[in-house]
Design an enzyme around this catalytic site. Sequence first.
Site, mmCIF file in Angstrom:
data_model
loop_
_atom_site.group_PDB
_atom_site.id
_atom_site.type_symbol
_atom_site.label_atom_id
_atom_site.label_comp_id
_atom_site.label_asym_id
_atom_site.label_seq_id
_atom_site.Cartn_x
_atom_site.Cartn_y
_atom_site.Cartn_z
ATOM 1 N N SER A 15 93.481 92.779 19.084
ATOM 2 C CA SER A 15 93.513 92.270 20.466
ATOM 3 C C SER A 15 94.730 91.361 20.641
ATOM 4 C CB SER A 15 92.216 91.475 20.714
ATOM 5 O OG SER A 15 92.246 90.815 21.957
ATOM 6 N N ASP A 36 91.077 93.458 11.635
ATOM 7 C CA ASP A 36 90.310 92.725 12.644
ATOM 8 C C ASP A 36 88.894 92.552 12.133
ATOM 9 O OD1 ASP A 36 91.031 91.954 15.731
ATOM 10 O OD2 ASP A 36 88.873 92.161 15.452
ATOM 11 N N ASP A 62 86.420 90.328 7.655
ATOM 12 C CA ASP A 62 86.347 88.940 8.115
ATOM 13 C C ASP A 62 87.247 88.113 7.193
ATOM 14 O OD1 ASP A 62 85.729 86.297 8.648
ATOM 15 O OD2 ASP A 62 83.556 86.631 8.734
ATOM 16 N N ASN A 89 97.129 85.844 11.854
ATOM 17 C CA ASN A 89 96.974 85.684 13.302
ATOM 18 C C ASN A 89 95.514 85.577 13.748
ATOM 19 O OD1 ASN A 89 97.808 86.391 16.302
ATOM 20 N ND2 ASN A 89 96.267 87.906 15.693
ATOM 21 N N TYR A 179 89.656 73.330 16.946
ATOM 22 C CA TYR A 179 90.772 74.278 17.042
ATOM 23 C C TYR A 179 92.100 73.544 16.809
ATOM 24 C CZ TYR A 179 93.654 77.948 19.277
ATOM 25 O OH TYR A 179 94.582 78.930 19.558
ATOM 26 N N LYS A 183 94.629 74.231 13.660
ATOM 27 C CA LYS A 183 96.005 74.673 13.875
ATOM 28 C C LYS A 183 97.000 73.698 13.238
ATOM 29 C CE LYS A 183 95.450 78.574 16.058
ATOM 30 N NZ LYS A 183 95.611 79.815 15.278
HETATM 31 N N1 LIG Z 1 96.113 83.050 23.622
HETATM 32 C C1 LIG Z 1 96.663 81.858 23.502
HETATM 33 O O1 LIG Z 1 96.907 81.142 24.486
HETATM 34 C C2 LIG Z 1 97.052 81.346 22.141
HETATM 35 C C3 LIG Z 1 97.885 80.228 22.081
HETATM 36 C C4 LIG Z 1 98.266 79.726 20.845
HETATM 37 C C5 LIG Z 1 97.795 80.327 19.698
HETATM 38 N N2 LIG Z 1 96.969 81.400 19.780
HETATM 39 C C6 LIG Z 1 96.520 81.988 18.531
HETATM 40 O O2 LIG Z 1 96.971 83.321 18.469
HETATM 41 C C7 LIG Z 1 96.099 84.072 17.626
HETATM 42 C C8 LIG Z 1 95.660 85.318 18.361
HETATM 43 O O3 LIG Z 1 94.920 84.947 19.497
HETATM 44 P P1 LIG Z 1 94.799 85.834 20.813
HETATM 45 O O4 LIG Z 1 95.089 84.951 21.934
HETATM 46 O O5 LIG Z 1 95.554 87.082 20.637
HETATM 47 O O6 LIG Z 1 93.209 86.071 20.807
HETATM 48 P P2 LIG Z 1 92.331 87.397 20.932
HETATM 49 O O7 LIG Z 1 90.947 86.912 21.096
HETATM 50 O O8 LIG Z 1 92.904 88.312 21.941
HETATM 51 O O9 LIG Z 1 92.500 88.086 19.483
HETATM 52 C C9 LIG Z 1 92.011 87.501 18.322
HETATM 53 C C10 LIG Z 1 91.535 88.616 17.402
HETATM 54 O O10 LIG Z 1 91.157 88.003 16.147
HETATM 55 C C11 LIG Z 1 89.976 88.686 15.695
HETATM 56 N N3 LIG Z 1 89.237 87.820 14.782
HETATM 57 C C12 LIG Z 1 88.479 86.739 15.087
HETATM 58 N N4 LIG Z 1 87.906 86.254 13.983
HETATM 59 C C13 LIG Z 1 88.324 87.020 12.954
HETATM 60 C C14 LIG Z 1 88.052 87.036 11.560
HETATM 61 N N5 LIG Z 1 87.226 86.127 11.018
HETATM 62 N N6 LIG Z 1 88.647 87.987 10.790
HETATM 63 C C15 LIG Z 1 89.467 88.919 11.338
HETATM 64 N N7 LIG Z 1 89.739 88.970 12.653
HETATM 65 C C16 LIG Z 1 89.171 88.032 13.449
HETATM 66 C C17 LIG Z 1 89.192 88.956 16.973
HETATM 67 O O11 LIG Z 1 88.225 89.985 16.780
HETATM 68 C C18 LIG Z 1 90.303 89.333 17.953
HETATM 69 O O12 LIG Z 1 90.510 90.736 17.987
HETATM 70 C C19 LIG Z 1 94.947 83.134 17.271
HETATM 71 O O13 LIG Z 1 95.175 82.577 16.003
HETATM 72 C C20 LIG Z 1 95.024 82.087 18.348
HETATM 73 O O14 LIG Z 1 94.454 80.886 17.923
HETATM 74 C C21 LIG Z 1 96.591 81.930 20.976
#
Ligand SMILES: NC(=O)c1ccc[n+]([C@@H]2O[C@H](COP(=O)([O-])OP(=O)(O)OC[C@H]3O[C@@H](n4cnc5c(N)ncnc54)[C@H](O)[C@@H]3O)[C@@H](O)[C@H]2O)c1
Length: 271
Positions: A15, A36, A62, A89, A179, A183
Amino acid sequence: MLLEDQVALVTGAGSGIGRAIALRFAEVGARVAVNDLLDERADAVVAEIQAAGGQAMAVPTDVSDGRAVLKMFTRFLTLWDRLDIVVNNAGALFLEPHVIANMEAQAAERAATGTVSTPLEATRTLEEGIWRRTFGIHVDGTFHCTRDALKVMEVCRSGSIINIASVAGLSGLAGAPDYSAAKAAIIGFTKAVAREVGPFGIRVNAIAPGFVDTPLLDELPASVRAGIVAQTPLGRMGTTEEIAATALFLADPSSAFYTGQVFSPNGGYVV
Ligand SMILES: NC(=O)c1ccc[n+]([C@@H]2O[C@H](COP(=O)([O-])OP(=O)(O)OC[C@H]3O[C@@H](n4cnc5c(N)ncnc54)[C@H](O)[C@@H]3O)[C@@H](O)[C@H]2O)c1
């Protein structure tokens, strides 16, 4: 092609940002192990990469489970026998309903009066289980995949590890203490491992994105999103492709002299 013959593992690639990174890496020639938590998400991204003529393998696991991660590495290394790039990620943001409601109330108060009287009540009500799960996914997950990647990379004396942090880890995000702490921990980990493995040709960097419109932010009310955009000098959220471009830079040889660094594509939200 930029990543021809390279093998990349991207966690949480089913995702959002991870998916964009996996697609971009595959587009420039990498074989991508798509991790994932959810099988169907990993499978869908693999199908997308293959439909575009790229090479990918689904490795759902996981990442917070160290034993499962070791099995995942064994599985794809048996087939592909190399690993050049890891993007840690996988992530999740757990916001409790009362915190979301209080965020919304604060946003309304700020808009009306410029001040805030409603407490967020995020930290003093945070359940220990959520605190641990957040650390499990982000911090333990990053540690597990880095540990197993180094076993391969140290033998080859090359590799690039890219850890996805967040502006929350740089400046703190009210309402998400778990969170933000996780981070920030990823940033400390990135710097320590970069110093440790630099002499062996392995680079370790972090990306601390600002707000990016992905399912991670689905629960944020419109007023809170508007507040975020208002605090961002570029006046918008980022795109997953913009974060993938930063990841590609850190994966490819043009960033060969960067290690232990934190890149923050954030539209000026943190300067
Ligand atoms: N979206 C934002 O604004 C943002 C900003 C800064 C950082 N991030 C970071 O970017 C990364 C991706 O986030 P995103 O926004 O694409 O979120 P998202 O929810 O679209 O994707 C995250 C994916 O990680 C998977 N996931 C969750 N727990 C897991 C586990 N234990 N093992 C394997 N997979 C797992 C989920 O199933 C999901 O598909 C994350 O680390 C998030 O903290 C996101």
